[in-house]
Design a protein around this motif. Structure first.
Motif, mmCIF file in Angstrom:
data_model
loop_
_atom_site.group_PDB
_atom_site.id
_atom_site.type_symbol
_atom_site.label_atom_id
_atom_site.label_comp_id
_atom_site.label_asym_id
_atom_site.label_seq_id
_atom_site.Cartn_x
_atom_site.Cartn_y
_atom_site.Cartn_z
ATOM 1 N N ALA A 16 -23.683 -22.857 11.608
ATOM 2 C CA ALA A 16 -23.812 -21.294 11.542
ATOM 3 C C ALA A 16 -23.956 -20.726 10.201
ATOM 4 O O ALA A 16 -24.618 -19.859 10.060
ATOM 5 N N MET A 17 -23.838 -21.673 9.221
ATOM 6 C CA MET A 17 -24.293 -21.362 7.705
ATOM 7 C C MET A 17 -25.616 -21.563 7.964
ATOM 8 O O MET A 17 -26.305 -20.620 7.003
ATOM 9 N N LEU A 18 -26.297 -22.288 8.521
ATOM 10 C CA LEU A 18 -27.836 -22.336 8.509
ATOM 11 C C LEU A 18 -28.385 -21.131 9.100
ATOM 12 O O LEU A 18 -29.441 -20.688 8.906
ATOM 13 N N VAL A 19 -27.877 -20.787 10.190
ATOM 14 C CA VAL A 19 -28.121 -19.538 10.867
ATOM 15 C C VAL A 19 -28.263 -18.462 9.809
ATOM 16 O O VAL A 19 -29.281 -17.652 9.773
ATOM 17 N N GLU A 20 -27.152 -18.040 9.118
ATOM 18 C CA GLU A 20 -27.089 -17.293 8.154
ATOM 19 C C GLU A 20 -28.196 -17.334 7.125
ATOM 20 O O GLU A 20 -28.603 -16.273 6.649
ATOM 21 N N PHE A 21 -28.433 -18.458 6.704
ATOM 22 C CA PHE A 21 -29.439 -18.822 5.694
ATOM 23 C C PHE A 21 -30.669 -18.302 6.113
ATOM 24 O O PHE A 21 -31.531 -17.828 5.297
ATOM 25 N N LEU A 22 -31.162 -18.650 7.381
ATOM 26 C CA LEU A 22 -32.402 -18.377 8.111
ATOM 27 C C LEU A 22 -32.591 -16.906 8.269
ATOM 28 O O LEU A 22 -33.579 -16.192 8.159
#
Length: 265
Positions: A16-22
């Motif tokens: 979920a944190m990676l989705v926000e980063f992307l």
């Protein structure tokens, strides 16, 4: 952009944190530097694939459709993909290793790094045993951070802290960095970008730039190249923690401001 060690397919992945980063970062080229999908854990524990993990894949595929070049360098946890070198999956190209030239003309060798880990190479059973122990540590880390969430505290990685304190771990990481830097030198490259050990770094080793992207299990870090060729490690968990603190700081400043204005008057 350089991403590694996402370990999709495990409860430990901070997908979920990676989705926000992307959502907030775009790149002309994205290198997926291994262990993006954790086939080891899924084979041992069974299939695990929540929506956030699917969102990561969809985000990457969407960027590929929009023209972003995506190169996948498999690691040891997704080593099955090494059988598909040169194949394109939805615009994502699979390679064993790659050379990236930065905007300022530096050549960087891109490898996952497991091929230079003596435990993975010579004692595969020990690597799997270590992976199970790591899973236990991540279980403890997950519950620790759930408690921190209840207390409205930012994410904190116990394992990352332990790595920096245990002498043997520090020694292993130092040896790993030296070996990877030497491999880059042999390839005639100015530096190396890797993953594998879940420890982000951007430093020089005897004239060779060593860059480790970190991971999206413990630390949530990525390496990015700016338009001038400068490489930066972005610690997304720290960025999120800063954002969590900012409203409190703004509120405190707002409560102090009237007093200052009164004094000025």
């Amino acid at each position: 952009m350089f991403l590694s060690d996402v370990h999709l397919g495990t409860p430990d992945s901070q997908a979920a944190m990676l989705v926000e980063f992307l959502r907030e970062h775009r790149a002309e080229t994205i290198y997926l530097v291994g262990d993006i999908i954790d086939c080891w854990r899924m084979k041992r524990k069974g299939f695990y694939w929540p929506q956030a993990h699917n969102d990561v894949v969809q985000k990457l595929l969407r960027q590929a459709r929009k023209g972003t070049r995506i190169i996948y360098i498999p690691g040891n946890h997704d080593e099955m993909l090494r059988h598909y070198q040169g194949i394109h999956f939805g615009g994502i190209e699979v390679r064993e290793r790659a050379i990236h030239e930065t905007a300022d003309g530096k050549r960087l060798l891109i490898v996952h790094g497991d091929e230079f880990d003596m435990v993975v190479l010579n004692h595969r059973w020990l690597a799997h045993l270590g992976d199970m122990a790591y899973g236990c540590a991540m279980w403890a880390n997950k519950w620790h951070n759930r408690m921190r969430q209840l207390l409205r505290l930012p994410y904190w990685s116990f394992s990352r802290w332990a790595k920096s304190k245990v002498k043997r771990a520090v020694s292993f990481m130092s040896d790993f960095e030296a070996v990877l830097a030497e491999e880059a030198r042999k390839e005639g490259a100015d530096g190396v970008v890797c993953g594998h050990i879940h420890h982000a770094a951007n430093e020089m080793h005897d004239g060779v730039r060593y860059i480790n992207t970190g991971d999206w299990v413990e630390s949530c870090t990525a390496a990015v190249e700016h338009p001038d060729g400068r490489i930066e490690i972005i610690d997304w968990s720290k960025k999120i923690a800063e954002r969590m603190r900012r409203p409190k700081a703004v509120a405190q400043a707002g409560s102090i401001a009237p007093a200052h204005r009164n004094e000025a008057a």
